[in-house]
Design a protein around this motif. Sequence first.
Motif, PDB file in Angstrom:
ATOM      1  N   TYR A   1      -1.979  -1.200  -6.580  1.00  0.00           N
ATOM      2  CA  TYR A   1      -1.580  -2.596  -6.448  1.00  0.00           C
ATOM      3  C   TYR A   1      -0.059  -2.660  -6.521  1.00  0.00           C
ATOM      4  O   TYR A   1       0.600  -1.695  -6.897  1.00  0.00           O
ATOM      5  N   TYR A   2       0.477  -3.800  -6.130  1.00  0.00           N
ATOM      6  CA  TYR A   2       1.922  -4.017  -6.179  1.00  0.00           C
ATOM      7  C   TYR A   2       2.250  -4.902  -7.371  1.00  0.00           C
ATOM      8  O   TYR A   2       1.666  -5.969  -7.534  1.00  0.00           O
TER       9      TYR A   2
ATOM     10  N   LEU B   1       7.589  -4.079   1.261  1.00  0.00           N
ATOM     11  CA  LEU B   1       6.265  -4.514   0.831  1.00  0.00           C
ATOM     12  C   LEU B   1       5.400  -4.802   2.060  1.00  0.00           C
ATOM     13  O   LEU B   1       5.921  -5.198   3.114  1.00  0.00           O
ATOM     14  N   PRO B   2       4.087  -4.620   1.969  1.00  0.00           N
ATOM     15  CA  PRO B   2       3.209  -4.935   3.100  1.00  0.00           C
ATOM     16  C   PRO B   2       3.361  -6.400   3.511  1.00  0.00           C
ATOM     17  O   PRO B   2       3.626  -7.273   2.681  1.00  0.00           O
ATOM     18  N   GLU B   3       3.160  -6.663   4.793  1.00  0.00           N
ATOM     19  CA  GLU B   3       3.306  -8.030   5.308  1.00  0.00           C
ATOM     20  C   GLU B   3       2.402  -9.016   4.578  1.00  0.00           C
ATOM     21  O   GLU B   3       2.810 -10.145   4.306  1.00  0.00           O
ATOM     22  N   ALA B   4       1.192  -8.603   4.226  1.00  0.00           N
ATOM     23  CA  ALA B   4       0.271  -9.500   3.516  1.00  0.00           C
ATOM     24  C   ALA B   4       0.819  -9.877   2.145  1.00  0.00           C
ATOM     25  O   ALA B   4       0.683 -11.019   1.700  1.00  0.00           O
ATOM     26  N   VAL B   5       1.471  -8.940   1.485  1.00  0.00           N
ATOM     27  CA  VAL B   5       2.066  -9.207   0.173  1.00  0.00           C
ATOM     28  C   VAL B   5       3.258 -10.149   0.341  1.00  0.00           C
ATOM     29  O   VAL B   5       3.388 -11.132  -0.397  1.00  0.00           O
TER      30      VAL B   5
ATOM     31  N   LEU C   1      -0.402  -7.877  -7.065  1.00  0.00           N
ATOM     32  CA  LEU C   1      -1.103  -8.180  -5.819  1.00  0.00           C
ATOM     33  C   LEU C   1      -1.659  -6.902  -5.212  1.00  0.00           C
ATOM     34  O   LEU C   1      -1.003  -5.849  -5.261  1.00  0.00           O
ATOM     35  N   ASP C   2      -2.842  -7.013  -4.593  1.00  0.00           N
ATOM     36  CA  ASP C   2      -3.344  -5.852  -3.862  1.00  0.00           C
ATOM     37  C   ASP C   2      -2.661  -5.802  -2.495  1.00  0.00           C
ATOM     38  O   ASP C   2      -1.845  -6.676  -2.167  1.00  0.00           O
ATOM     39  N   LYS C   3      -2.980  -4.802  -1.689  1.00  0.00           N
ATOM     40  CA  LYS C   3      -2.291  -4.621  -0.406  1.00  0.00           C
ATOM     41  C   LYS C   3      -2.598  -5.739   0.585  1.00  0.00           C
ATOM     42  O   LYS C   3      -1.913  -5.878   1.599  1.00  0.00           O
ATOM     43  N   TYR C   4      -3.605  -6.554   0.290  1.00  0.00           N
ATOM     44  CA  TYR C   4      -3.954  -7.679   1.135  1.00  0.00           C
ATOM     45  C   TYR C   4      -3.295  -8.982   0.674  1.00  0.00           C
ATOM     46  O   TYR C   4      -3.542 -10.035   1.245  1.00  0.00           O
TER      47      TYR C   4
END
Length: 99
Positions: A75-76, A44-48, A91-94
């Motif tokens: 979105y995730y 998962l992206p670090e922001a998530v 959650l979005d990628k941010y």
Amino acid sequence: MRNLVLVAGLLAMSPNISFAGGTLQANEISKTVIDKVAVRPEDLPEAVKSALSSNYSEWKVSSAYLVTKEDNSQYYEVNLKKTEESTTVNLDKYGKKLD
């Protein structure tokens, strides 16, 4: 993905589906999710991951998916579990929570 197949099967039988909130037209369903790909929690992206660790620190990720909608927005979808409880967070990628 299984739910999408189920919905497609139901639509084949009837162009309208009634539920407590009203009637859903067949074309409304086809404009939602077009792709759902499993993602390993560590990918998962670090922001998530950061949003999850700060807002759901006692929860464990049981599964995660990258969902792409017809308009190509993504979105995730993260499924979380804590003892006997479970929840799903989008959650979005941010790392921003989506409604």
